[in-house]
Scaffold this active site. Structure first.
Site, short mmCIF file in Angstrom:
data_model
loop_
_atom_site.label_atom_id
_atom_site.label_comp_id
_atom_site.label_asym_id
_atom_site.label_seq_id
_atom_site.Cartn_x
_atom_site.Cartn_y
_atom_site.Cartn_z
N LEU A 9 0.84 -1.20 0.00
CA LEU A 9 0.00 0.00 0.00
C LEU A 9 0.87 1.25 0.00
CD1 LEU A 9 -2.71 -0.91 2.70
CD2 LEU A 9 -2.91 -1.10 0.22
N ASP A 10 0.39 2.31 -0.67
CA ASP A 10 1.07 3.61 -0.60
C ASP A 10 1.12 4.09 0.85
OD1 ASP A 10 1.25 3.58 -3.35
OD2 ASP A 10 -0.48 4.88 -3.66
N ARG A 11 2.04 4.98 1.13
CA ARG A 11 2.24 5.48 2.49
C ARG A 11 0.94 6.02 3.10
NH1 ARG A 11 5.93 7.43 6.13
NH2 ARG A 11 5.36 9.35 7.20
N THR B 92 -2.19 5.42 2.10
CA THR B 92 -3.34 4.53 1.97
C THR B 92 -3.38 3.61 3.18
OG1 THR B 92 -3.19 4.57 -0.45
CG2 THR B 92 -4.44 2.78 0.53
N ARG C 236 -5.50 5.88 -7.83
CA ARG C 236 -5.35 7.33 -7.84
C ARG C 236 -5.27 7.87 -9.27
NH1 ARG C 236 -0.24 7.94 -4.02
NH2 ARG C 236 -0.69 10.17 -4.25
#
Length: 309
Positions: A144-146, A148, A248
């Site tokens: 996961l992105d930071r 998210t 995104r």
């Protein structure tokens, strides 16, 4: 195929045990059917692993008899150079001998970066493994992105990571997300199939572009609402591919960037990160093939946005 995992206090090497079911089959062929990769076999041979049949060390040319007990001992793993061992809070949703499923908070990286070299999930998992005396390093299955939040899966060993990779390529790992986006999404459900690649002017930002990698996202509207007269939509998304920043980028491409996602056109007036949460993770267990399903509720900041509408 029968198999089990063995761990004991005398030998911390990750060990799998199988029962042979074909008379005269070479050990090499059986290992292939048991999804032991050629790369793993090379590591076993040269880096301190061991293959035994009924307790006796054998090479891959050994012919098996039905009922033989085959043990595969993988060499000890070493953590990546530069990955600092740290101890911190992990919200563990599920754990067994093969995988860990976590509920990640926002504002925490999955792996260290130049901007955030410490306090990542990977750093904390290293510390957790050390406390458990596991001779393993971190293998991220679903990243996961930071900013998210939500569910992510980590494999406890390279072989398990190999098996989950096979499952992902076969479509046996499914993730669903919920997000809040700017504007009212008109269609109740739609599929976005648009290739994604790195933007020429950025090392971070991605965009839809013809020479990008295939990317497929399904979008379902849960609710359209207003906050301070600004239209927003609460959506659920299903990923069919796992490109960097896929949700995104695809939502910005639709003209509905995520609320809080300044990189792709959102605004942080109401929330200090992109409003994106992994709410569902389904997968086959890499060893038992049992179907596992995990869920996670929206974190407070996203829930507050919806409640304030």
């Amino acid at each position: 195929m029968n198999h089990s995992l063995l761990m004991n206090n005398m030998d911390t090497r990750y060990t799998l045990r199988f029962t042979a079911h074909k008379e005269g089959q070479l050990l090499r062929e059986a290992l292939g059917e048991w999804r032991i990769s050629k790369r793993a076999l090379t590591a076993i041979k040269f880096e301190g692993g061991l293959l035994t049949v009924n307790g006796i060390e054998r090479n891959v040319r050994h012919p098996l008899q039905i009922g033989d007990c085959v043990e595969v001992k993988f060499p000890p793993e070493e953590k990546s150079e530069g990955l600092v061992v740290e101890y911190g809070e992990l919200t563990i949703v599920y754990e067994d001998e093969a995988i860990i499923v976590l509920d990640k908070p926002a504002h925490q990286s999955t792996i260290p970066s130049r901007e955030h070299p410490t306090k990542s999930i990977a750093n904390y998992i290293c510390g957790y493994f050390e406390q458990q005396a596991l001779a393993s390093t971190v293998h991220i299955v679903t990243r996961l992105d930071r900013d998210t939040s939500g569910l992510l899966c980590i494999a406890k060993h390279a072989h398990i990571h190999h098996l989950t990779g096979l499952a992902q390529r076969g479509g046996d790992v499914s993730r669903e997300y919920e997000a809040i986006v700017h504007g009212h999404v008109v269609e109740a459900c739609q599929s976005i199939v648009a290739p994604i690649g790195r933007k020429d002017t950025s090392i971070i930002e991605r965009e839809v572009r013809n020479d990008g990698q295939f990317a497929h996202t399904d979008v379902f509207v849960k609710r359209r609402f207003y906050i301070q007269e600004e239209p927003m939509t609460h959506i659920r998304l299903k990923l069919h591919t796992g490109r960097t920043h896929q949700i995104r980028v695809h939502m910005a491409y639709l003209g509905h960037p995520l609320v809080g996602d300044e990189l792709y056109g959102g605004t942080r007036q109401l929330i200090d990160r992109q409003a994106l949460h992994c709410v569902s993770l389904s997968m086959q267990h890499p060893l038992t093939r049992e179907v596992l399903h995990f869920t996670s509720s929206l974190h407070e900041d996203m829930q507050q946005l919806i409640n304030n509408s």
